[in-house]
Design a protein around this motif. Sequence first.
Motif, short mmCIF file in Angstrom:
data_model
loop_
_atom_site.label_atom_id
_atom_site.label_comp_id
_atom_site.label_asym_id
_atom_site.label_seq_id
_atom_site.Cartn_x
_atom_site.Cartn_y
_atom_site.Cartn_z
N HIS A 66 -4.56 6.33 -5.28
CA HIS A 66 -6.00 6.61 -5.24
C HIS A 66 -6.52 6.78 -6.67
O HIS A 66 -5.85 7.36 -7.52
CB HIS A 66 -6.27 7.91 -4.49
N HIS A 96 3.11 7.99 1.77
CA HIS A 96 2.90 8.96 0.70
C HIS A 96 4.20 9.72 0.40
O HIS A 96 4.25 10.52 -0.53
CB HIS A 96 1.80 9.96 1.08
N HIS A 117 0.88 -1.18 0.00
CA HIS A 117 0.00 0.00 0.00
C HIS A 117 0.91 1.22 0.00
O HIS A 117 1.39 1.66 1.04
CB HIS A 117 -0.90 -0.04 1.25
N GLU A 159 -6.00 1.96 -4.90
CA GLU A 159 -6.84 2.03 -3.70
C GLU A 159 -8.15 2.70 -4.09
O GLU A 159 -8.18 3.88 -4.45
CB GLU A 159 -6.12 2.84 -2.59
N ASP A 196 1.40 2.30 3.82
CA ASP A 196 0.50 3.37 3.35
C ASP A 196 1.28 4.70 3.24
O ASP A 196 0.76 5.76 3.56
CB ASP A 196 -0.68 3.51 4.33
N HIS A 249 1.76 5.13 -2.15
CA HIS A 249 1.29 6.18 -3.05
C HIS A 249 2.48 6.93 -3.65
O HIS A 249 3.44 7.22 -2.94
CB HIS A 249 0.39 7.16 -2.30
ZN LIG Z 1 -3.62 4.89 1.10
#
Ligand SMILES: [Zn+2]
Length: 274
Positions: A39, A237, A6, A85, A235, A8
């Motif tokens: 996303h 970024h 996960h 996601e 997760d 980004h």
């Molecule tokens: Zn995320």
Amino acid sequence: MLIDYHLHNHFSPDSNEDTRKIVQQAIQMGMDEICVTNHVELHDQWTSKSVFDFKEAIERFKKIKAELDLVQAEFPQLPIKFGAELEYIPQHMAGLAEFVAQTPFDFILGSVHIVNDVIIASHRFADGLYAKVDEKTAYEAYFKNLEKMVDWGHFDAVAHFDINKKSGHRFYGPFQPERYKDQILIILQKMKEKRMGIELNTKCIKDNCQEIFPHPTILKWALEVGIEHFTFSSDAHVAKNVSTHIQEARKVALEAEIQGVSTYVQREPTVHRL
Ligand SMILES: [Zn+2]
Ligand SMILES: [Zn+2]
């Protein structure tokens, strides 16, 4: 096996990060495989409205795939999977199902970020719900949306299963999954029937609620109902957060007696020993 499923990069509306920096950091952190899961929706950060533009998403994810193929050739030592996601917004789900069908993903996460039109995944907006209603009202509404997302079902694993606690713990104290056991068990049972997995997400382990998503009790219930697929994720970024605390997620998995971690190719899982 250590994976970060996960992540980004600059193609996500909430990240500017360079893909090569993400890959270099994942290698440094000892990952065996990663999946980039941008996303699909674009967020209007001021109004908190979620925007889904089918054509824009198709075009953007073509570019993401092309870039990942390029970067993969430069870093053959780390398998890089192509993911996304998706989030639960009722009016978008028909378009998202079509988008998923047309895009050659390896792995897709399903997320609930919005409850009663409030982005509960962000402190900036979450107060708009939590300051107004009691815990039961807010958390039951969150899990209701999560159940609807699972009913929709066009994804492989549920992301941050109890993200309601991220901002919620500041209003209501530590999250106690037992209070929502009936609702959570129904969701887990439906996930099992659809062979969906669940991620062990480390994003809030050192700040916010100081816990992994999901709470270890939910992991225990997931095993009891027979869920077979588990992934690890930071997760992240930004590059510096890539794969942070994945070792701790593995420890939580071992303590919960999870038997394996799953990787995906074209949405087909393979279980590996932890
Ligand atoms: Zn995320
Ligand atoms: Zn998310």
